[in-house]
Design a protein around this motif. Structure first.
Motif, short mmCIF file in Angstrom:
data_model
loop_
_atom_site.label_atom_id
_atom_site.label_comp_id
_atom_site.label_asym_id
_atom_site.label_seq_id
_atom_site.Cartn_x
_atom_site.Cartn_y
_atom_site.Cartn_z
N UNK A 35 -3.22 2.84 9.87
CA UNK A 35 -1.95 2.83 10.60
C UNK A 35 -1.20 4.12 9.94
N UNK A 36 -1.05 4.11 8.56
CA UNK A 36 -0.57 5.33 7.84
C UNK A 36 -1.15 6.75 8.17
N UNK A 37 -2.72 6.82 8.26
CA UNK A 37 -3.24 7.82 8.60
C UNK A 37 -2.82 8.48 9.92
N UNK A 38 -2.76 7.35 10.85
CA UNK A 38 -2.52 7.81 12.42
C UNK A 38 -0.97 7.96 12.67
N UNK A 39 -0.31 7.54 11.80
CA UNK A 39 1.29 7.82 11.77
C UNK A 39 1.68 6.75 13.08
N UNK A 83 10.77 7.99 9.29
CA UNK A 83 11.08 7.93 8.01
C UNK A 83 9.92 8.32 7.35
N UNK A 84 9.63 9.02 6.41
CA UNK A 84 8.28 9.36 5.50
C UNK A 84 8.34 9.05 3.72
N UNK A 107 -5.29 3.22 23.00
CA UNK A 107 -4.64 2.89 21.90
C UNK A 107 -5.51 2.57 20.62
N UNK A 108 -5.09 2.64 19.33
CA UNK A 108 -6.07 2.42 18.32
C UNK A 108 -6.27 0.76 18.30
N UNK A 111 -5.29 -4.24 4.19
CA UNK A 111 -5.35 -2.74 3.50
C UNK A 111 -5.90 -1.76 4.31
N UNK A 112 -7.22 -1.91 4.66
CA UNK A 112 -7.80 -1.06 5.71
C UNK A 112 -6.80 -0.69 6.79
#
Length: 139
Positions: free
Chosen positions: A29-33, A138-139, A13-14, A23-24
């Motif tokens: 989370x966004x980059x790894x979806x 959803x994206x 897991x991340x 923010x980081x």
């Protein structure tokens, strides 16, 4: 058919440092979806943070998100499971603690995460919850 947590968990897991700003963490989370990450330092698990935690406890509080540390907005880990625990054990712990995700701990170290969606898919591919859990987000 899957019978143990290790059969359905998300392995490796991340995890993020408790000192990172939200923010980081949100960008990771966004980059790894993904919608949740473990908050850990070395092998010590401090908590779990979800995208909802970032919004409700972080952004909505009105503090500077670049200064707000993820340790201040993460949820405490109130329950865990082991990789060889049964899926019923995982489901029972989720129900008892009203959580949707459980860290998977082996030899004192986090090695995975199991989610309600993972359990739903394992229980039956034909169930409505399994369909929702397997759908692309959803994206």
């Amino acid at each position: 058919m899957a019978t143990k947590v290790r059969d359905i968990m998300t392995g490796s897991p991340t995890s993020v440092s408790p000192e990172l700003d939200i923010v980081t963490v949100a960008r990771a989370m966004r980059d790894e979806d993904i919608g949740a990450v473990l908050v850990a330092d070395s092998d010590t698990l401090y908590g779990l943070v979800t995208d909802r935690d970032l919004v409700v406890r972080g952004l909505a509080a009105g503090d500077d998100p670049r200064q707000t540390k993820v340790a201040g907005v993460c949820s405490d880990v109130t329950a865990t499971v082991g990789p060889d625990d049964s899926l019923d054990t995982a489901a029972d712990r989720m129900r008892e603690r009203s959580v949707r995700r459980l860290p998977v701990i082996e030899n004192g170290r986090p090695i995975g995460i199991v989610s309600l969606g993972d359990l739903a898919i394992a229980e039956g591919a034909q169930s409505a919850l399994a369909d929702i859990s397997a759908a692309k987000g959803n994206t």
